[in-house]
Design an enzyme around this catalytic site. Structure first.
Site, PDB file in Angstrom:
ATOM      1  N   TYR A 188       0.846  -1.181   0.000  1.00 15.98           N
ATOM      2  CA  TYR A 188       0.000   0.000   0.000  1.00 15.98           C
ATOM      3  C   TYR A 188       0.892   1.244   0.000  1.00 15.98           C
ATOM      4  O   TYR A 188       2.031   1.210   0.447  1.00 15.98           O
ATOM      5  CB  TYR A 188      -1.016   0.014   1.132  1.00 15.98           C
ATOM      6  CG  TYR A 188      -0.524  -0.089   2.554  1.00 15.98           C
ATOM      7  CD1 TYR A 188       0.168   0.946   3.169  1.00 15.98           C
ATOM      8  CD2 TYR A 188      -0.829  -1.211   3.326  1.00 15.98           C
ATOM      9  CE1 TYR A 188       0.573   0.866   4.476  1.00 15.98           C
ATOM     10  CE2 TYR A 188      -0.434  -1.309   4.648  1.00 15.98           C
ATOM     11  CZ  TYR A 188       0.268  -0.264   5.218  1.00 15.98           C
ATOM     12  OH  TYR A 188       0.663  -0.355   6.527  1.00 15.98           O
ATOM     13  N   CYS A 189       0.361   2.322  -0.568  1.00 17.53           N
ATOM     14  CA  CYS A 189       1.098   3.588  -0.737  1.00 17.53           C
ATOM     15  C   CYS A 189       2.467   3.342  -1.378  1.00 17.53           C
ATOM     16  O   CYS A 189       3.504   3.731  -0.845  1.00 17.53           O
ATOM     17  CB  CYS A 189       1.259   4.304   0.598  1.00 17.53           C
ATOM     18  SG  CYS A 189       1.731   6.045   0.432  1.00 17.53           S
ATOM     19  N   PRO A 190       2.485   2.678  -2.547  1.00 18.45           N
ATOM     20  CA  PRO A 190       3.763   2.365  -3.184  1.00 18.45           C
ATOM     21  C   PRO A 190       4.461   3.617  -3.707  1.00 18.45           C
ATOM     22  O   PRO A 190       3.813   4.590  -4.106  1.00 18.45           O
ATOM     23  CB  PRO A 190       3.354   1.439  -4.333  1.00 18.45           C
ATOM     24  CG  PRO A 190       1.953   1.867  -4.670  1.00 18.45           C
ATOM     25  CD  PRO A 190       1.331   2.263  -3.364  1.00 18.45           C
TER      26      PRO A 190
END
EC number: 2.3.1.204
Length: 287
Positions: free
Chosen positions: A151-153
């Site tokens: 997540y939130c790469p």
């Protein structure tokens, strides 16, 4: 890439430890408060001869969304789902997408002055270098590159063995920059990722969107204690941060907010409240 120490090392640092607060100058101490505080610090370091600052903060069971997340087609259902799981939800004013905070996640804000002469990438690299320095006795395997499936790469995902434990964002205000990192120190990184995966599934329902949201694979994420196979704690990480500052500077001060800073905080806090009020389903998180 500039040497990270040349960017981070200063004669003195202002040190703020905000991890156990319930209120901040009569405001509930939530993630909204934290983002407003970092804006004020970025403004403060823009002043002549101001010290850089390092702030540590922890918030219980909070999902912090990025601005693009607020445009998901079924965002209200997604927010209600997170609330039903016991999580508060806020939208931040810095870059990135959804991340999970809880008592096992330590946030570090490195607030630097005179960043007009320092590139955004060099500021990110400075944070990467600082984290490697904090953990230098435990591992030399920390890498910075995008972990697909997390997540939130982003380009500055921090990982060990291909599994992400931290992400970095940056917020610039005037001539100051708040470089913010969340560190999954304790707990189950995979369980946090499962929560974010389910949020996207409910908020999107498979619809086509202009923005490309991450397809979260929980197996790509873990906490530092899991990756190092060592019972590393948030309290130990706080100690490591303070010890590093003592080595990277000659003086550390713990000044509270000045009257001018408190006035600026009131304005920034109201801006954060208004930003969140405009998003469907967010009002319940502000009451």
């Amino acid at each position: 890439m500039k040497n990270w120490e040349k960017i981070v090392r200063h004669a003195g640092f202002r040190y703020l430890e905000h991890s156990n607060k319930k209120f901040f100058h009569d405001k509930p101490y939530t993630a909204l408060t934290s983002f407003a505080i970092d804006d004020v610090l970025a403004l403060s370091v823009s002043k002549e001869n101001a010290m850089p600052a390092v702030r540590l903060w922890v918030h219980p069971d909070t999902i912090v969304l990025g601005i693009p997340d607020a445009r998901l087609p079924y965002i209200e259902e997604g927010v209600h789902f997170l609330n039903s799981q016991g999580y508060s939800v806020v939208v931040r004013n810095s870059g990135g997408l959804a991340v999970a905070l809880d008592e096992g996640v330590l946030n570090i804000s490195l607030v630097l002055p005179d960043v007009k002469h320092i590139s955004i990438h060099d500021c990110y690299d400075a944070m990467v270098g600082l984290i490697r320095y904090l953990l230098r006795d435990l591992t030399d395997e920390i890498e910075a590159y995008e972990i697909v499936g997390s997540y939130c790469p982003g380009d500055y995902d921090l990982s060990i063995g291909g599994r992400k434990f931290a992400g970095i964002s940056q917020r610039r205000v005037k001539d100051g920059a708040a470089i913010q990192i969340y560190l999954d120190v304790e707990g189950k990184g995979q369980e946090r990722a499962e929560m974010i995966r389910d949020f996207y599934s409910i908020s999107r329902k498979g619809e086509e969107t202009k923005f490309t949201y991450p397809e979260v694979d929980p197996r790509t994420m873990a906490s530092l204690s899991e990756l190092l196979e060592s019972p590393l704690s948030v309290e130990e990480m706080k100690y490591r941060v303070l010890s590093a500052l003592q080595k990277l500077s000659e003086k550390i001060v713990e000044d509270d907010f000045s009257a001018d800073e408190l006035e600026s905080f009131e304005r920034r806090y109201e801006q954060m409240i208004k930003r969140n009020e405009q998003i469907a389903g967010m009002q319940d998180n502000l009451d």
